[in-house]
Design a protein around this motif. Structure first.
Motif, PDB file in Angstrom:
ATOM      1  N   LYS A 159       0.852  -1.187   0.000  1.00 30.78           N
ATOM      2  CA  LYS A 159       0.000   0.000   0.000  1.00 30.78           C
ATOM      3  C   LYS A 159       0.894   1.246   0.000  1.00 30.78           C
ATOM      4  CE  LYS A 159      -0.206  -0.162   5.049  1.00 30.78           C
ATOM      5  NZ  LYS A 159      -1.072  -0.243   6.244  1.00 30.78           N
ATOM      6  N   ASN A 160       0.282   2.413  -0.082  1.00 30.28           N
ATOM      7  CA  ASN A 160       1.047   3.662  -0.069  1.00 30.28           C
ATOM      8  C   ASN A 160       1.926   3.740   1.176  1.00 30.28           C
ATOM      9  OD1 ASN A 160       0.181   4.672  -2.482  1.00 30.28           O
ATOM     10  ND2 ASN A 160      -1.316   6.099  -1.612  1.00 30.28           N
ATOM     11  N   LEU A 189       5.809   3.492  -2.638  1.00 32.93           N
ATOM     12  CA  LEU A 189       4.510   3.835  -3.219  1.00 32.93           C
ATOM     13  C   LEU A 189       3.958   5.129  -2.639  1.00 32.93           C
ATOM     14  CD1 LEU A 189       2.731   0.337  -3.319  1.00 32.93           C
ATOM     15  CD2 LEU A 189       3.807   1.573  -5.214  1.00 32.93           C
ATOM     16  N   PRO A 196       1.978   7.365 -12.769  1.00 30.57           N
ATOM     17  CA  PRO A 196       0.783   6.977 -12.001  1.00 30.57           C
ATOM     18  C   PRO A 196       0.260   5.585 -12.358  1.00 30.57           C
ATOM     19  CG  PRO A 196       0.614   9.260 -12.678  1.00 30.57           C
ATOM     20  CD  PRO A 196       1.840   8.710 -13.360  1.00 30.57           C
ATOM     21  N   ASP A 197       0.205   5.251 -13.655  1.00 32.49           N
ATOM     22  CA  ASP A 197      -0.297   3.928 -14.054  1.00 32.49           C
ATOM     23  C   ASP A 197       0.586   2.815 -13.507  1.00 32.49           C
ATOM     24  OD1 ASP A 197      -2.386   5.054 -15.378  1.00 32.49           O
ATOM     25  OD2 ASP A 197      -1.594   4.740 -17.402  1.00 32.49           O
ATOM     26  N   GLU A 199       2.497   2.874 -10.667  1.00 34.97           N
ATOM     27  CA  GLU A 199       2.259   2.705  -9.228  1.00 34.97           C
ATOM     28  C   GLU A 199       0.883   2.084  -8.959  1.00 34.97           C
ATOM     29  OE1 GLU A 199       3.104   5.649  -6.415  1.00 34.97           O
ATOM     30  OE2 GLU A 199       5.092   6.153  -7.192  1.00 34.97           O
ATOM     31  N   LYS A 200      -0.098   2.498  -9.742  1.00 35.53           N
ATOM     32  CA  LYS A 200      -1.447   1.957  -9.575  1.00 35.53           C
ATOM     33  C   LYS A 200      -1.457   0.454  -9.826  1.00 35.53           C
ATOM     34  CE  LYS A 200      -6.178   2.520 -11.305  1.00 35.53           C
ATOM     35  NZ  LYS A 200      -7.039   3.247 -12.272  1.00 35.53           N
ATOM     36  N   LYS A 203       0.398  -1.402  -6.866  1.00 37.39           N
ATOM     37  CA  LYS A 203      -0.301  -1.352  -5.583  1.00 37.39           C
ATOM     38  C   LYS A 203      -1.213  -2.574  -5.417  1.00 37.39           C
ATOM     39  CE  LYS A 203      -1.549   2.736  -4.437  1.00 37.39           C
ATOM     40  NZ  LYS A 203      -2.297   4.016  -4.333  1.00 37.39           N
TER      41      LYS A 203
END
Length: 436
Positions: A159-160, A189, A196-197, A199-200, A203
């Motif tokens: 997770k972040n 993260l 962005p794509d 990391e998304k 995750k």
């Protein structure tokens, strides 16, 4: 000698000078007599060469040597007579000198601009005021703790805030591309290290998990990949959670505070923040004051001075890069920015320098000795041996002059603000200090 002045622009001047032939000839003859005492010509003893022969062989040399002095002296006389002070070194254009004829030349240069208003009477200036809050101290200590963050591996979905160790290979239309592959690559993260794509897609993965994800590159990413969609094969090796240290005695001692008392750490942090805040407040009001002064004094600025300032800006940039550890050899081929790119900032710096000089001269300002000493003492307070620091600055004229210049600048700001319409504005310290 005759001299006339032509105004070529608001600050441009062209001085035309005519020097009588007799004056030129007298100077040339005097120079030839000096040369005759030491020239060596076969068949004659030193100092016994006939002047006619010396004239024949050395007139050109003598003429060239005396013309420089004649131009310098006659131009100084012409400028004094016309009450003109050049702001820059004049460009000299001499005409061809003919024997027996008057010598003519022109000198072109810029004079100092005349400024309209050297005070801020009636001008509104917003002066920021701020104080360090307890939350600001908390934020700094939190960041200090993050510097000692340790990572503990977790057997769960990421997770972040988690650190993910992974391998990846990217392809576009089935072909790998430069920079699209890495092994044992760590990302945290949520910190925006990757697109962005990317990391998304990562995750929610766990250690030992693999999958393919689609990543769309922004249109302006680069010529090769901009706007394209890549497929990344992701292999997650591990997921780790960050663990902050306890804010305890050991933590405090780690930052050089022997008492180990958290209260002492907070006091130290507060003192540093207050110093930084004071500097930022001073810098902000100084900038606003000078910007206001510039706004009401639009004037043509000598381009030669602007070009010289642009050159200094380039050197400053190179020195900063050297201090950052960049190899000096790399800077040898470092392309200097175009003058037109640097011109607006260089012009502003020159204009401000000229304005300050005008204010200082008009008001008869000199560096306040008490303020100079106070500034040196404050600078010295952060050193192990403050007295050694103070002695260095007071015995080194160049170092002392730098402090005097800063103090004189402060005095100019104080003088300008005294007549301005100052409006106070409360500002949050963390915003002013750009605290993350």
């Amino acid at each position: 000698m005759q001299a006339s002045v032509e105004k070529t622009s608001a600050i441009g001047r062209k001085v035309s000078v005519v020097v009588p032939a007799e004056k030129i000839e007298t100077a040339v003859q005097n120079r030839l007599k000096q040369l005759s005492k030491r020239v060596k010509i076969q068949g004659f003893r030193p100092g016994k060469v006939p002047m006619k022969i010396v004239d024949q062989q050395y007139r050109g040399t003598a003429t060239n040597e005396v013309l420089g002095d004649i131009i310098q002296n006659s131009l100084a006389e012409a400028l004094e007579e016309q009450k003109i002070v050049p702001a820059v070194q004049p460009d000299i254009l001499p005409e061809q000198l003919e024997k027996g004829a008057d010598f003519k030349y022109t000198a072109t240069f810029d004079v100092y601009p005349e400024f309209e208003k050297l005070n801020l009477e009636g001008v509104k200036i917003v002066k920021p005021e701020s104080e360090v809050a307890e939350t600001d101290i908390d934020k700094v200590i939190e960041n200090m703790a993050k510097q000692q963050l340790t990572w503990v591996e977790r057997k769960r979905k990421c997770k972040n805030g988690d650190r993910v160790m992974l391998d990846f290979v990217g392809t576009v239309d089935g072909e790998e591309f430069a920079g699209g592959k890495a092994d044992d690559y760590a990302i945290v993260l949520g910190e925006g290290q990757m697109l962005p794509d990317f990391e998304k897609g990562v995750k929610g993965m766990k250690g030992g998990e693999s999958k393919d994800i689609d990543v769309v590159f922004p249109e302006d990413y680069n010529e090769e990949l901009g706007g394209k969609t890549a497929v990344f094969k992701i292999d997650v090796k591990s997921v780790s959670e960050g663990k902050l240290p306890e804010i305890d005695e050991d933590f405090v001692k780690g930052f050089g505070i022997d008492s180990g008392d958290v209260a002492d750490l907070r006091a130290e942090v507060k003192s540093n923040l207050e110093t930084n805040l004071e500097g930022q407040l001073s810098s902000t009001i100084r900038q606003r004051t000078f910007d206001a002064l510039l706004e009401q004094n639009s004037a043509e600025i000598p381009e030669k001075m602007v070009r010289e300032e642009a050159g200094r800006m380039v050197e400053e940039q190179k020195n900063q890069m050297l201090q950052q550890g960049i190899d000096a050899k790399l800077l040898e081929n470092f392309p200097a920015p175009e003058f037109e790119t640097l011109k607006p900032q260089a012009e502003k710096r020159v204009a401000l320098g000229l304005l300050m000089m005008e204010v200082i001269n008009k008001e008869g300002l000199k560096p306040d000795e008490d303020r100079v000493n106070a500034r040196i003492e404050k600078m010295a307070s952060s050193y192990e041996d403050p007295s050694e620091f103070v002695n260095y600055y007071k015995s080194n004229q160049q170092a002392l002059a730098q402090v005097q210049s800063l103090v004189l600048e402060e005095q100019v700001v104080d003088l300008l603000l005294a007549k301005a319409d100052v409006e106070k504005e409360e500002v949050v310290a963390s915003e002013l200090l750009n605290m993350q």
